[in-house]
Scaffold this active site. Structure first.
Site: not given
Length: 244
Positions: A85, A131, A219
């Site tokens: 992502h 992801d 992330s």
């Protein structure tokens, strides 16, 4: 109690990955990191600790010319593991990977040759399934006492103690990246709570101390237990602040 088995489908099935990489057991799960609902998918380490020089030699910083910041981990001389992502901007030349530093303003930079996201990943999927992404660098990373790869866990993991690290924002108010590498000790959680917020065989949940969490810029960063990477920071919900 649930236990989560690390998948190997992505690296083993992709013809784009070298044979030496496909032969290694590779994790395909992601962990939940707390998210600011007001600003979308964001992860940052809050109330963490400053990392020491060489404490996390596998840590990578991913920066784009368009302003994106993510974490990642060195898993081979020219491969970085991170979250899919992160790549709304998926043009390799727009990204730089920095390693060997606990400061956001130093380290050694490497150009990105190729970005490979999981074939089943969909940016519009609210659960961010699959992801996972790999970055191939133009040049091999030079390993040292401050720069090294991390092995990927190949066994079933239960409720183990773990650590997450990153340069994400250290507060939920100001979304600026941390100038220093931060880390937080957490623990994998299983059972009804993880299942309730979407945990399954492809995901892990991890719990940190009260009012501590992962937040923007973390992330793609590594979740590590017993010296091996067991997860990738993916997403979560602010109302579950203690869940990763």
């Amino acid at each position: 109690m649930f236990k989560y088995k690390l998948g190997t489908k992505f690296l083993r099935s992709s013809s784009k990955i070298p044979t030496t990489m496909r032969g290694r057991s590779a994790l395909i799960l992601t962990i939940f990191a707390s998210i600011s609902l007001a600003t979308g998918l964001e992860t940052r380490i809050t109330n963490g600790y400053d990392a020491k020089e060489g404490q996390f030699p596998y840590q990578a910083i991913l920066r784009s010319t368009t302003g994106y910041l993510c974490g990642g981990s060195i898993i081979d001389e020219n491969w970085i593991l991170t979250a899919a992502h992160c790549f709304m901007d998926d043009i390799p030349k727009n990204w730089i990977v920095t390693v060997g530093t606990i400061s956001l303003k130093s380290g050694t930079d490497y150009a990105v040759d190729k970005i490979i996201t999981h074939s089943k990943f969909n940016m519009s999927d609210p659960m961010l399934n699959y992801d996972i992404a790999l970055l191939r660098l133009e040049k091999n990373i030079e390993f040292s006492d401050k720069v090294n790869k991390i092995d990927l866990e190949s066994e079933v993991v239960g409720e183990v103690d773990c650590v997450v690290s990153g340069f994400g924002s250290t507060t939920h108010i100001f979304h600026r990246p941390s100038k220093k590498l931060q880390y937080l000790n957490t623990k994998v959680v299983t059972g009804w709570l993880c299942s309730f917020i979407g945990g399954d065989e492809s995901k892990l949940c991890a719990q940190g101390p009260l009012f501590s969490s992962g937040c923007s810029g973390d992330s793609g960063g590594p979740l590590v237990a017993g010296g091996k990477q067991i997860g990738i920071v993916s997403y979560g919900e602010d109302r579950y602040r203690f869940v990763w």
